[in-house]
Design a protein around this motif. Structure first.
Motif, PDB file in Angstrom:
ATOM      1  N   LEU A  80       0.825  -1.207   0.000  1.00 48.23           N
ATOM      2  CA  LEU A  80       0.000   0.000   0.000  1.00 48.23           C
ATOM      3  C   LEU A  80       0.860   1.260   0.000  1.00 48.23           C
ATOM      4  O   LEU A  80       0.567   2.232  -0.708  1.00 48.23           O
ATOM      5  N   GLU A  81       1.924   1.246   0.784  1.00 50.49           N
ATOM      6  CA  GLU A  81       2.815   2.416   0.821  1.00 50.49           C
ATOM      7  C   GLU A  81       3.539   2.592  -0.502  1.00 50.49           C
ATOM      8  O   GLU A  81       3.724   3.721  -0.970  1.00 50.49           O
ATOM      9  N   GLU A  82       3.958   1.489  -1.107  1.00 49.77           N
ATOM     10  CA  GLU A  82       4.616   1.570  -2.405  1.00 49.77           C
ATOM     11  C   GLU A  82       3.688   2.138  -3.475  1.00 49.77           C
ATOM     12  O   GLU A  82       4.143   2.776  -4.430  1.00 49.77           O
ATOM     13  N   GLN A  83       2.388   1.893  -3.297  1.00 50.69           N
ATOM     14  CA  GLN A  83       1.401   2.410  -4.234  1.00 50.69           C
ATOM     15  C   GLN A  83       1.060   3.873  -3.966  1.00 50.69           C
ATOM     16  O   GLN A  83       0.203   4.453  -4.642  1.00 50.69           O
ATOM     17  N   GLY A  84       1.702   4.467  -2.964  1.00 55.45           N
ATOM     18  CA  GLY A  84       1.541   5.893  -2.710  1.00 55.45           C
ATOM     19  C   GLY A  84       0.522   6.269  -1.656  1.00 55.45           C
ATOM     20  O   GLY A  84       0.227   7.459  -1.468  1.00 55.45           O
ATOM     21  N   PHE A  85      -0.015   5.271  -0.944  1.00 54.17           N
ATOM     22  CA  PHE A  85      -1.003   5.570   0.083  1.00 54.17           C
ATOM     23  C   PHE A  85      -0.335   5.711   1.455  1.00 54.17           C
ATOM     24  O   PHE A  85       0.589   4.969   1.773  1.00 54.17           O
ATOM     25  N   ALA A  86      -0.816   6.653   2.250  1.00 58.28           N
ATOM     26  CA  ALA A  86      -0.360   6.792   3.635  1.00 58.28           C
ATOM     27  C   ALA A  86      -1.241   5.906   4.510  1.00 58.28           C
ATOM     28  O   ALA A  86      -2.472   5.931   4.395  1.00 58.28           O
ATOM     29  N   LEU A  87      -0.621   5.115   5.376  1.00 60.89           N
ATOM     30  CA  LEU A  87      -1.362   4.239   6.266  1.00 60.89           C
ATOM     31  C   LEU A  87      -1.712   4.975   7.550  1.00 60.89           C
ATOM     32  O   LEU A  87      -0.851   5.582   8.182  1.00 60.89           O
ATOM     33  N   ARG A  88      -2.975   4.898   7.927  1.00 58.37           N
ATOM     34  CA  ARG A  88      -3.440   5.540   9.154  1.00 58.37           C
ATOM     35  C   ARG A  88      -3.915   4.476  10.120  1.00 58.37           C
ATOM     36  O   ARG A  88      -4.718   3.614   9.767  1.00 58.37           O
ATOM     37  N   ALA A  89      -3.436   4.537  11.356  1.00 57.91           N
ATOM     38  CA  ALA A  89      -3.874   3.590  12.385  1.00 57.91           C
ATOM     39  C   ALA A  89      -5.280   3.941  12.857  1.00 57.91           C
ATOM     40  O   ALA A  89      -5.648   5.121  12.929  1.00 57.91           O
ATOM     41  N   ALA A  90      -6.058   2.922  13.193  1.00 55.63           N
ATOM     42  CA  ALA A  90      -7.418   3.160  13.684  1.00 55.63           C
ATOM     43  C   ALA A  90      -7.412   4.043  14.920  1.00 55.63           C
ATOM     44  O   ALA A  90      -8.225   4.966  15.051  1.00 55.63           O
ATOM     45  N   HIS A  91      -6.477   3.782  15.840  1.00 60.60           N
ATOM     46  CA  HIS A  91      -6.457   4.565  17.080  1.00 60.60           C
ATOM     47  C   HIS A  91      -5.895   5.972  16.872  1.00 60.60           C
ATOM     48  O   HIS A  91      -6.042   6.826  17.734  1.00 60.60           O
ATOM     49  N   GLU A  92      -5.249   6.197  15.723  1.00 60.14           N
ATOM     50  CA  GLU A  92      -4.828   7.554  15.386  1.00 60.14           C
ATOM     51  C   GLU A  92      -6.043   8.387  14.996  1.00 60.14           C
ATOM     52  O   GLU A  92      -6.138   9.578  15.343  1.00 60.14           O
ATOM     53  N   ILE A  93      -6.975   7.772  14.300  1.00 60.72           N
ATOM     54  CA  ILE A  93      -8.194   8.464  13.885  1.00 60.72           C
ATOM     55  C   ILE A  93      -9.174   8.577  15.054  1.00 60.72           C
ATOM     56  O   ILE A  93      -9.840   9.599  15.220  1.00 60.72           O
ATOM     57  N   ALA A  94      -9.256   7.527  15.853  1.00 61.30           N
ATOM     58  CA  ALA A  94     -10.193   7.486  16.992  1.00 61.30           C
ATOM     59  C   ALA A  94      -9.413   7.175  18.265  1.00 61.30           C
ATOM     60  O   ALA A  94      -9.408   6.040  18.743  1.00 61.30           O
ATOM     61  N   PRO A  95      -8.710   8.155  18.836  1.00 57.77           N
ATOM     62  CA  PRO A  95      -7.821   7.893  19.970  1.00 57.77           C
ATOM     63  C   PRO A  95      -8.514   7.355  21.208  1.00 57.77           C
ATOM     64  O   PRO A  95      -7.869   6.726  22.057  1.00 57.77           O
ATOM     65  N   GLU A  96      -9.821   7.557  21.324  1.00 57.48           N
ATOM     66  CA  GLU A  96     -10.527   7.049  22.507  1.00 57.48           C
ATOM     67  C   GLU A  96     -10.590   5.518  22.522  1.00 57.48           C
ATOM     68  O   GLU A  96     -10.963   4.924  23.548  1.00 57.48           O
ATOM     69  N   LEU A  97     -10.206   4.886  21.418  1.00 55.98           N
ATOM     70  CA  LEU A  97     -10.203   3.425  21.374  1.00 55.98           C
ATOM     71  C   LEU A  97      -9.152   2.826  22.303  1.00 55.98           C
ATOM     72  O   LEU A  97      -9.271   1.666  22.710  1.00 55.98           O
ATOM     73  N   LEU A  98      -8.110   3.593  22.644  1.00 59.75           N
ATOM     74  CA  LEU A  98      -7.068   3.102  23.549  1.00 59.75           C
ATOM     75  C   LEU A  98      -7.360   3.605  24.965  1.00 59.75           C
ATOM     76  O   LEU A  98      -7.223   4.792  25.245  1.00 59.75           O
ATOM     77  N   PRO A  99      -7.787   2.729  25.866  1.00 58.76           N
ATOM     78  CA  PRO A  99      -8.128   3.175  27.218  1.00 58.76           C
ATOM     79  C   PRO A  99      -6.890   3.530  28.039  1.00 58.76           C
ATOM     80  O   PRO A  99      -5.787   3.046  27.766  1.00 58.76           O
ATOM     81  N   GLU A 100      -7.094   4.359  29.037  1.00 60.43           N
ATOM     82  CA  GLU A 100      -6.022   4.756  29.928  1.00 60.43           C
ATOM     83  C   GLU A 100      -5.616   3.595  30.828  1.00 60.43           C
ATOM     84  O   GLU A 100      -6.387   2.655  31.045  1.00 60.43           O
ATOM     85  N   ALA A 101      -4.381   3.677  31.347  1.00 61.43           N
ATOM     86  CA  ALA A 101      -3.905   2.638  32.262  1.00 61.43           C
ATOM     87  C   ALA A 101      -4.699   2.667  33.560  1.00 61.43           C
ATOM     88  O   ALA A 101      -5.144   3.719  34.023  1.00 61.43           O
ATOM     89  N   GLY A 102      -4.884   1.483  34.136  1.00 67.62           N
ATOM     90  CA  GLY A 102      -5.560   1.376  35.416  1.00 67.62           C
ATOM     91  C   GLY A 102      -6.798   0.511  35.323  1.00 67.62           C
ATOM     92  O   GLY A 102      -7.112  -0.047  34.267  1.00 67.62           O
ATOM     93  N   PRO A 103      -7.525   0.389  36.436  1.00 64.78           N
ATOM     94  CA  PRO A 103      -8.739  -0.423  36.436  1.00 64.78           C
ATOM     95  C   PRO A 103      -9.875   0.280  35.702  1.00 64.78           C
ATOM     96  O   PRO A 103     -10.014   1.499  35.767  1.00 64.78           O
ATOM     97  N   LEU A 104     -10.685  -0.497  35.013  1.00 65.01           N
ATOM     98  CA  LEU A 104     -11.893   0.007  34.381  1.00 65.01           C
ATOM     99  C   LEU A 104     -13.071  -0.720  35.027  1.00 65.01           C
ATOM    100  O   LEU A 104     -13.091  -1.938  35.086  1.00 65.01           O
ATOM    101  N   GLY A 105     -14.035   0.016  35.483  1.00 73.69           N
ATOM    102  CA  GLY A 105     -15.178  -0.630  36.098  1.00 73.69           C
ATOM    103  C   GLY A 105     -15.053  -0.748  37.602  1.00 73.69           C
ATOM    104  O   GLY A 105     -14.092  -0.277  38.226  1.00 73.69           O
ATOM    105  N   ALA A 106     -16.029  -1.432  38.201  1.00 70.78           N
ATOM    106  CA  ALA A 106     -16.173  -1.454  39.656  1.00 70.78           C
ATOM    107  C   ALA A 106     -15.467  -2.614  40.334  1.00 70.78           C
ATOM    108  O   ALA A 106     -15.267  -2.584  41.551  1.00 70.78           O
TER     109      ALA A 106
END
Length: 261
Positions: free
Chosen positions: A109-135
């Motif tokens: 894909l890069e050789e064909q001239g496309f820039a690769l974008r990571a999913a979490h780069e577009i939607a950063p909330e997909l990566l949760p913060e460190a620590g416990p989640l929930g009760a």
């Protein structure tokens, strides 16, 4: 313009929430969960070269690989002229495993001239913060299981086997392979044993622009059916889909959900 080479699961929809104008590229036999009305085109792996030419003609400059895909059965008779020069290269990579295949596709894909974008780069909330989640707090008694799981993961990931494993009582009782995490958890469902944890993390040295591990509500439900007490995911390395529903499911089942290095 952004195009999604999209697979199954909720990840394409999460990206489209940020980039609704993106073009969804849907491979034959791989249904994509995406909002109604979004722009989409279909393609076959045998016509990948033609797809890339079409994307350039449409003004696409960025591509995001999003969602799970299974290896398709390739029909040699369906390979078109634009794809034929790519066949030997992709076939050689596929013979080396999923990781090699993904690297080859990304390089192409890069050789064909496309820039690769990571999913979490577009939607950063997909990566949760460190620590416990929930009760539900992470039980101290499971710390040896977490240490054991991290050690097992390093070995199975280095061998390009999978990105997850289950430990209980200091023993590894399941590892993720090609069928995926949900299948692994379902294989443990119905047993009388309780306790232990699911551990999930990216492969060491993995290019994090694609194929980052994902968990969501279905993961929690599978862990509950398997009798697990906790889910441990790596900080900055595992995407969390439908955060509210995932945490609610963990709380409902009394499963500790922890993000840690």
């Amino acid at each position: 313009m952004l195009a999604l080479l999209a697979g199954t699961g909720a990840l394409p929809a999460a990206i489209l929430a940020h980039r609704p104008e993106a073009l969804v590229c849907e491979m034959a036999g791989v249904p994509v969960e995406a909002p109604e009305g979004c722009a989409r085109i279909g393609y076959r792996i045998e016509t990948l070269g033609t797809l890339l030419s079409d994307l350039r003609a449409r003004g696409v400059t960025e591509i995001c690989l999003a969602g799970a895909m299974t290896r398709p059965e390739i029909d040699p008779a369906a390979i078109d002229a634009a794809t034929a020069p790519l066949v030997s290269r992709l076939a050689a990579a596929m013979g080396q495993g999923d990781d090699a295949t993904l690297r080859a596709v990304m390089m192409l894909l890069e050789e064909q001239g496309f820039a690769l974008r990571a999913a979490h780069e577009i939607a950063p909330e997909l990566l949760p913060e460190a620590g416990p989640l929930g009760a539900t707090a992470f039980p101290d008694r499971l710390e040896p299981d977490a240490i054991r799981a991290a050690a097992v993961h390093c070995h199975l990931a280095a061998a390009d086997i999978g990105q997850a494993c289950v430990t209980r009582g200091g023993l590894c009782i399941a590892v993720e392979a090609l069928p995926g995490t949900d299948w692994m958890l379902e294989s443990l469902a119905g047993g009388e044993a309780r306790g232990g944890l699911l551990y999930k993390a990216p492969k060491p040295g993995q290019d994090r622009r694609a194929d980052l591990p994902v968990i969501g509500p279905n993961t929690v439900e599978g862990a509950a059916r398997a009798g697990l007490s906790a889910i441990v995911i790596e900080t900055g390395g595992v995407m969390l889909l439908d955060r509210a529903a995932t945490i609610a499911a963990a709380d409902r089942h009394g499963i500790a959900l922890v993000v840690r290095p």
